[in-house]
Write an enzyme that holds these catalytic residues in place. Structure first.
Site, PDB file in Angstrom:
ATOM      1  CB  SER A   9       5.524  -1.737  11.954  1.00  0.00           C
ATOM      2  OG  SER A   9       5.143  -0.404  12.243  1.00  0.00           O
ATOM      3  CD  GLU A  38      -3.289  -2.336   7.346  1.00  0.00           C
ATOM      4  OE1 GLU A  38      -2.192  -2.592   6.830  1.00  0.00           O
ATOM      5  OE2 GLU A  38      -3.904  -1.283   7.139  1.00  0.00           O
ATOM      6  N   GLY A  95       2.817   2.417  10.828  1.00  0.00           N
ATOM      7  CA  GLY A  95       3.763   3.513  10.654  1.00  0.00           C
ATOM      8  C   GLY A  95       4.488   3.906  11.930  1.00  0.00           C
ATOM      9  CG  ASN A 100      -1.714   1.252   1.405  1.00  0.00           C
ATOM     10  OD1 ASN A 100      -1.761   2.087   0.497  1.00  0.00           O
ATOM     11  ND2 ASN A 100      -2.338   1.415   2.565  1.00  0.00           N
ATOM     12  CD1 TRP A 101       3.272   1.028  -3.108  1.00  0.00           C
ATOM     13  CD2 TRP A 101       3.172   2.314  -4.943  1.00  0.00           C
ATOM     14  NE1 TRP A 101       3.836   0.332  -4.130  1.00  0.00           N
ATOM     15  CE2 TRP A 101       3.798   1.101  -5.279  1.00  0.00           C
ATOM     16  CE3 TRP A 101       2.988   3.279  -5.932  1.00  0.00           C
ATOM     17  CZ2 TRP A 101       4.236   0.823  -6.569  1.00  0.00           C
ATOM     18  CZ3 TRP A 101       3.435   3.000  -7.221  1.00  0.00           C
ATOM     19  CH2 TRP A 101       4.048   1.786  -7.529  1.00  0.00           C
ATOM     20  CE  LYS A 102      -0.122   3.231   4.855  1.00  0.00           C
ATOM     21  NZ  LYS A 102      -0.052   3.318   6.319  1.00  0.00           N
ATOM     22  N   GLY A 148       3.000  -0.989   4.268  1.00  0.00           N
ATOM     23  CA  GLY A 148       3.046   0.439   3.951  1.00  0.00           C
ATOM     24  C   GLY A 148       4.472   0.873   3.667  1.00  0.00           C
ATOM     25  N   GLY A 149       5.105   1.479   4.650  1.00  0.00           N
ATOM     26  CA  GLY A 149       6.426   2.081   4.470  1.00  0.00           C
ATOM     27  C   GLY A 149       7.439   1.169   3.792  1.00  0.00           C
ATOM     28  CD  GLU A 158      -2.874   5.549   6.813  1.00  0.00           C
ATOM     29  OE1 GLU A 158      -2.834   5.616   5.581  1.00  0.00           O
ATOM     30  OE2 GLU A 158      -1.977   5.008   7.494  1.00  0.00           O
ATOM     31  CG  HIS A 204      -5.786   1.990   5.261  1.00  0.00           C
ATOM     32  ND1 HIS A 204      -5.312   2.908   6.168  1.00  0.00           N
ATOM     33  CD2 HIS A 204      -4.791   1.094   5.075  1.00  0.00           C
ATOM     34  CE1 HIS A 204      -4.070   2.568   6.506  1.00  0.00           C
ATOM     35  NE2 HIS A 204      -3.740   1.471   5.860  1.00  0.00           N
TER      36      HIS A 204
END
Ligand code: 13P
Length: 259
Positions: A220, A174, A180, A12-14, A241-242, A104, A102
């Site tokens: 993470s 999640e 993150g 997930n590149w966000k 993510g990251g 977010e 998600h």
């Protein structure tokens, strides 16, 4: 994880990587991954909407085995919904997946379980596989109510979704406190909730259906912790993510069996 479910590693590149960066990233990823990687694991990227056409062009042009999808979709099919992107538009780009609910989106865009449910239905209506995201915040975790909280999100998100559709949903657990933050859930934490999600799917539908559904862990995930999490029986992949923004790291995650 079970041998009957193919693990899904999805990046997930966000809101990162413009379309030129997306092209460079997918080319590097395609160059690194081998046929053996795709035999073992399904690999997907979820770029921003504005990158999807570029990613599609690369995947189609070179017949890449990388799957792709979006990070959100509208609950509506078309019309006066300024700024929204419909499931039909994503299907036209040959997206396979779309993330729904998600944390977010829930947190910054006030998406309720009702909205998530409408989006899950919209995804299925247009032939997209929803990656339905669920998970608790820190307060809920501290109160020990993570299972109850997450299962209520599963119930809400899948309300009135028929078994023929639900059997192909992907559920991503999640925990918000692990996203993150570098704070990763222990493999036991991940298994507790992923196992409970599978149990709830069996109650809502059937054990046979529950055994087919892939349940990812997200929060993470890195090359250093993915193998221990994937060793748990009810974890069938990761939503990353990251670490997915770094191709080398993402490839190591795809090759979690070697870590
Ligand atoms: O939100 C996530 C994936 O959807 C997880 O993000 P991180 O891997 O950066 O913690």
């Amino acid at each position: 994880m079970s041998t009957t479910r193919t693990p899904l590693m999805a990046g997930n590149w966000k809101m990162n990587l413009n379309h030129l960066e997306a092209i460079a990233h997918v080319q590097k990823l395609a160059f690194a991954l081998t046929d053996k990687d795709y035999d073992d694991v399904e690999v997907a990227v979820l770029p921003p909407f504005t990158d999807l056409r570029s990613v599609q062009t690369l995947v189609d042009g070179d017949k890449l085995k990388i799957k792709y999808g979006a990070q959100d979709l509208s609950a509506h099919d078309s019309g006066a919904y300024t700024g929204e992107i419909s499931g039909a538009m994503l299907a036209k780009f040959k997206c396979s997946y779309v993330a729904v609910g998600h944390s977010e989106r829930r947190q910054y865009h006030n998406e309720t379980d009702e909205v998530v449910n409408a989006k899950v239905k919209a995804a299925f209506k247009h032939g997209l596989t929803p990656i339905m995201c669920v998970g608790e915040g820190l307060d809920v975790r501290k109160a020990g109510r993570q299972v109850e909280h997450t299962l209520a999100q599963v119930d809400g998100g899948l309300k009135d979704v028929p078994a023929e559709q639900a059997e192909s949903v992907v559920v991503a657990y999640e925990p918000v406190w692990a996203i993150g933050t570098g704070e990763v859930a222990t493999p036991e934490d991940a298994q507790e909730v992923c196992g409970a999600i599978r149990g709830r799917l069996a109650e809502l539908y059937s054990q046979e259906l529950a055994d087919k559904v892939r349940i990812q862990y997200g929060g993470s995930v890195k090359s250093g912790n993915v193998a221990a999490i994937m060793a748990k029986p009810d974890v069938d992949g990761a939503l990353i993510g990251g670490a997915a923004l770094d191709v080398d790291e993402f490839v190591k995650i795809v090759r979690y069996r070697d870590q």
